[in-house]
Design an enzyme around this catalytic site. Structure first.
Site, short mmCIF file in Angstrom:
data_model
loop_
_atom_site.label_atom_id
_atom_site.label_comp_id
_atom_site.label_asym_id
_atom_site.label_seq_id
_atom_site.Cartn_x
_atom_site.Cartn_y
_atom_site.Cartn_z
CD GLU A 35 -45.76 -30.55 -50.04
OE1 GLU A 35 -44.59 -30.24 -50.33
OE2 GLU A 35 -46.69 -29.70 -49.96
CG ASP A 146 -52.22 -30.79 -51.96
OD1 ASP A 146 -53.01 -30.25 -52.78
OD2 ASP A 146 -51.15 -30.29 -51.62
CG ASP A 246 -48.63 -24.58 -47.03
OD1 ASP A 246 -48.55 -25.76 -46.62
OD2 ASP A 246 -48.08 -24.21 -48.08
#
Length: 256
Positions: A35, A146, A246
């Site tokens: 990301e 992830d 996060d």
DNA sequence: ATGGCTCAGGTTCTGAGA
């Protein structure tokens, strides 16, 4: 000793100072990012180079985007999954110091039954097929990133509430198991770990303070690499930063 | 107090994340 790590930074434009701080404190041999949310022309190659690292990157506008940061230059770099047409920048792979390093930002999937869930399943099928070939070509291989899959109820702060929800469906867990069946091991579970170990906490609801999270960021190692693994840990410290991602980084340590 | 988010893109809000 070697260290490999993965970190979903949720926008490299925002997190670059934290990344540089983290690299200074944790001099890893390779780090994969997810990301980045940057087009390739905006990638901060100079800043990462000045920190003493090589970098390969593969981005797109607004969403997704991955990178492979390494001390030694990565060779035979591959972007996305060969044989799986994909508009989204989710995979970067390269060989670093004799180890095949594959970084992935697995699709979120949104909700079971959705188009995005179907895309996730198709992507996971493509990944597994490609990995079978990669494992034949590279005895020493690490797949990290992830995964957007919590493999087990131990990896979920409230397994009852999350039962059947995205990241916790039987289909996603079966895909995770099929990756293990290729001859990969979840490095984190090689060792005894503290209960309630998570790699992601929602920004909402004071989830980090209450330690309500999921373990969805993983490091999978081939058999040959597993024999060298001496530790695997989640570094919660960056989650305590101001304006944190996060997700927390996950690090694996190997003997030479 | 029983609530409580953060990004990018673009513009005073939407879509997405997980």
């Amino acid at each position: 000793m070697k260290k490999f790590a993965t970190w979903n930074v949720n926008s490299l434009a925002v997190r670059l100072p934290q990344l540089l701080d983290w690299l200074a404190a944790h001099p890893v041999d390779a780090l994969v990012l997810q990301e980045t949310k940057l087009t390739d022309d905006k990638f901060p190659t100079m800043e990462i180079g000045e920190a003493g690292y090589q970098v390969q990157w593969f981005g797109q506008k607004t969403y997704n985007g991955v990178a492979l940061i390494s001390r030694e230059r990565a060779e035979n770099v591959v972007k996305n999954i060969p044989g799986l047409p994909d508009e989204q920048a989710r995979v970067i792979a390269g060989t670093v110091g004799g180890v095949r390093v594959i970084g992935g930002y697995f699709p979120n999937g949104q909700a079971p039954g959705s188009d995005k869930f179907a895309y996730k399943m198709n992507w996971l099928n493509g990944l597994r097929r490609w990995l079978a070939d990669e494992l034949k070509a590279h005895e020493q291989l690490v797949l990290m990133g992830d995964f957007n899959i919590a493999p087990d109820d131990r990896d979920v702060y409230d397994p009852v509430a999350w039962a059947g929800q995205i990241h916790c469906t039987a289909e996603e867990r079966e895909h995770f198991q099929q990756l293990l069946n290729l001859g990969l091991s979840d490095a984190f579970r090689i060792f005894d770990q503290a209960p309630k170990s998570w790699s992601w906490w929602d920004y909402r609801n004071l989830a980090f303070r209450k330690n309500q999270g999921l373990r969805i960021d993983h490091i999978l190692v081939s058999e040959a690499l597993k024999r060298r693994v001496t530790a695997c840990e989640i570094d919660k410290q960056p989650r305590r930063n101001e304006r944190p991602s996060d997700h927390a980084p996950v690090i694996v340590t190997l003997q030479d």
